[in-house]
Motif scaffolding. Structure first.
Motif, PDB file in Angstrom:
ATOM      1  N   ALA A 100       2.051   6.308  -7.336  1.00  0.00           N
ATOM      2  CA  ALA A 100       0.773   6.970  -7.891  1.00  0.00           C
ATOM      3  C   ALA A 100       1.160   8.585  -7.696  1.00  0.00           C
ATOM      4  N   LEU A 101       2.117   8.885  -6.728  1.00  0.00           N
ATOM      5  CA  LEU A 101       2.298  10.400  -6.825  1.00  0.00           C
ATOM      6  C   LEU A 101       3.520  10.745  -7.774  1.00  0.00           C
ATOM      7  N   LEU A 102       4.384   9.849  -8.242  1.00  0.00           N
ATOM      8  CA  LEU A 102       5.298  10.060  -9.367  1.00  0.00           C
ATOM      9  C   LEU A 102       4.848  10.620 -10.549  1.00  0.00           C
ATOM     10  N   ALA A 131       1.966  -1.957 -12.424  1.00  0.00           N
ATOM     11  CA  ALA A 131       0.865  -1.251 -12.512  1.00  0.00           C
ATOM     12  C   ALA A 131       0.921   0.323 -12.971  1.00  0.00           C
ATOM     13  N   TYR A 132       2.117   0.852 -12.361  1.00  0.00           N
ATOM     14  CA  TYR A 132       2.513   2.171 -12.441  1.00  0.00           C
ATOM     15  C   TYR A 132       3.558   2.526 -13.443  1.00  0.00           C
ATOM     16  N   GLY A 133       4.041   1.521 -14.155  1.00  0.00           N
ATOM     17  CA  GLY A 133       5.201   1.563 -15.264  1.00  0.00           C
ATOM     18  C   GLY A 133       6.485   1.999 -14.412  1.00  0.00           C
ATOM     19  N   VAL A 134       6.658   1.361 -13.483  1.00  0.00           N
ATOM     20  CA  VAL A 134       8.023   1.913 -12.895  1.00  0.00           C
ATOM     21  C   VAL A 134       8.986   0.732 -12.800  1.00  0.00           C
ATOM     22  N   ALA A 135      10.171   1.160 -13.341  1.00  0.00           N
ATOM     23  CA  ALA A 135      11.041  -0.096 -13.227  1.00  0.00           C
ATOM     24  C   ALA A 135      11.726  -0.628 -12.128  1.00  0.00           C
ATOM     25  N   GLU A 161       0.752  -1.151   0.010  1.00  0.00           N
ATOM     26  CA  GLU A 161       0.014  -0.076  -0.008  1.00  0.00           C
ATOM     27  C   GLU A 161       0.852   1.147  -0.037  1.00  0.00           C
ATOM     28  N   VAL A 162       1.955   1.409   0.665  1.00  0.00           N
ATOM     29  CA  VAL A 162       2.812   2.555   0.803  1.00  0.00           C
ATOM     30  C   VAL A 162       3.464   2.643  -0.468  1.00  0.00           C
ATOM     31  N   LEU A 163       4.021   1.423  -0.993  1.00  0.00           N
ATOM     32  CA  LEU A 163       4.625   1.691  -2.314  1.00  0.00           C
ATOM     33  C   LEU A 163       3.729   2.225  -3.310  1.00  0.00           C
ATOM     34  N   ALA A 164       2.515   1.545  -3.307  1.00  0.00           N
ATOM     35  CA  ALA A 164       1.445   1.965  -4.446  1.00  0.00           C
ATOM     36  C   ALA A 164       1.198   3.346  -4.387  1.00  0.00           C
ATOM     37  N   ARG A 165       0.981   3.919  -3.127  1.00  0.00           N
ATOM     38  CA  ARG A 165       0.564   5.495  -2.885  1.00  0.00           C
ATOM     39  C   ARG A 165       1.681   6.310  -3.463  1.00  0.00           C
ATOM     40  N   GLU A 194      11.318  -9.565  -1.776  1.00  0.00           N
ATOM     41  CA  GLU A 194      11.526 -10.647  -2.551  1.00  0.00           C
ATOM     42  C   GLU A 194       9.885 -11.088  -2.309  1.00  0.00           C
ATOM     43  N   ASN A 195       8.799 -10.520  -3.046  1.00  0.00           N
ATOM     44  CA  ASN A 195       7.498 -10.756  -3.025  1.00  0.00           C
ATOM     45  C   ASN A 195       6.687 -10.487  -4.185  1.00  0.00           C
ATOM     46  N   PRO A 196       5.999 -11.240  -4.807  1.00  0.00           N
ATOM     47  CA  PRO A 196       5.456 -11.128  -6.110  1.00  0.00           C
ATOM     48  C   PRO A 196       4.508  -9.765  -6.051  1.00  0.00           C
ATOM     49  N   GLU A 197       4.019  -9.632  -5.096  1.00  0.00           N
ATOM     50  CA  GLU A 197       3.183  -8.262  -5.021  1.00  0.00           C
ATOM     51  C   GLU A 197       4.081  -6.969  -5.506  1.00  0.00           C
TER      52      GLU A 197
END
Length: 270
Positions: free
Chosen positions: A128-130, A183-187, A121-125, A173-176
């Motif tokens: 989304a700001l980038l 989902a955000y096109g981040v490498a 959740e933290v990483l997704a938020r 090391e987690n598939p999520e």
């Protein structure tokens, strides 16, 4: 084949003087010397502190056409705020003059601290700001009082803006992780750290970002012929489908980085 850019992480190192840099070369000419031989470099100073806006166009002017700067994101975002409540810090970073690199601005690298555990959740938020374009980055910067000389939104030519994330805690090391970044096109950065931190090779964006920190000794060890052959094979495979690949050698402490970069480029016909 996608476009390949192979370079180093930074360029100002005493260990390179008289070895990669010719004896007597003045320090202010070191960037030009490197840029005549390699097509890209990571800007590290931007990680440690916000730079003066005039620094960025100065660096751009001192490099040839087509040169590319990857820019390391400000540590206030990653290490102090740890990706939480970072909109103001992101705005300050982009207001500091990063966009003044113009067409020479490459990906923005966000290096996470080794103590930061994976939290989807933290990483997704954060992702989304980038900003995905230079104009949205300028609009974000406009929310803060930009330093004198920073690029205003009206003066920015719209270009795609790429982002890459380097993780260091084993919980990533987690598939999520790949689900969020795709989902955000981040490498997702592929980082060789001699086993100290995860070596992840999943491709999550339309470009690849590789950091070679040295193995087995972090920041020191060079890459022998077999290792360079192996990395050349991986890079070639990642670029085969049209994906751009950025490779930065960070084994800088013994002066090996620029020579390893040149050797890898030669293997790839660059």
């Amino acid at each position: 084949m996608g476009r390949l850019r192979i370079g180093t992480s930074g360029w100002t190192y005493p260990e390179w003087r008289g070895v990669f840099y010719p004896p007597g070369l003045v320090q202010r000419r070191e960037l030009e010397h490197l840029a005549d031989r390699l097509p890209t470099v990571e800007l590290n100073a931007s990680f440690y502190a916000l730079q003066r806006p005039g620094n960025y166009p100065s660096w751009a002017r001192r490099t040839p056409p087509g040169f590319c700067f990857s820019v390391k994101g400000w540590r206030a975002v990653t290490h102090e705020h740890r990706l939480v409540d970072v909109q103001d810090a992101l705005a300050d970073f982009f207001a500091s003059g990063v966009l003044n690199l113009g067409e020479k601005l490459g990906p923005v690298l966000w290096q996470l601290p080794p103590s930061l555990r994976f939290d989807a959740e933290v990483l997704a938020r954060f992702c989304a700001l980038l900003p995905s374009t230079t104009t949205t980055a300028a609009e974000l910067a406009a929310f803060r009082a930009a330093a004198p000389g920073a690029t205003s939104p009206a003066g920015v030519e719209e270009r795609p803006l790429r982002h890459a994330v380097e993780v260091r805690h084993r919980s990533h090391e987690n598939p999520e992780l790949t689900d969020v970044l795709r989902a955000y096109g981040v490498a997702l950065v592929t980082a060789d750290t001699g086993g100290r931190w995860p070596l992840l090779q999943e491709q999550t964006a339309d470009f690849s970002y590789v950091r070679l920190h040295g193995s087995p000794e972090l920041y020191v060890s060079g890459y022998d012929d077999a290792a360079l052959d192996d990395w050349a094979q991986r890079v070639r495979a990642w670029s085969a489908g049209g994906r751009d690949v950025f490779v930065h050698f960070d084994n800088t402490m013994a002066g090996r980085a620029p020579f390893d970069a040149l050797a890898l480029a030669q293997r790839l016909g660059r």
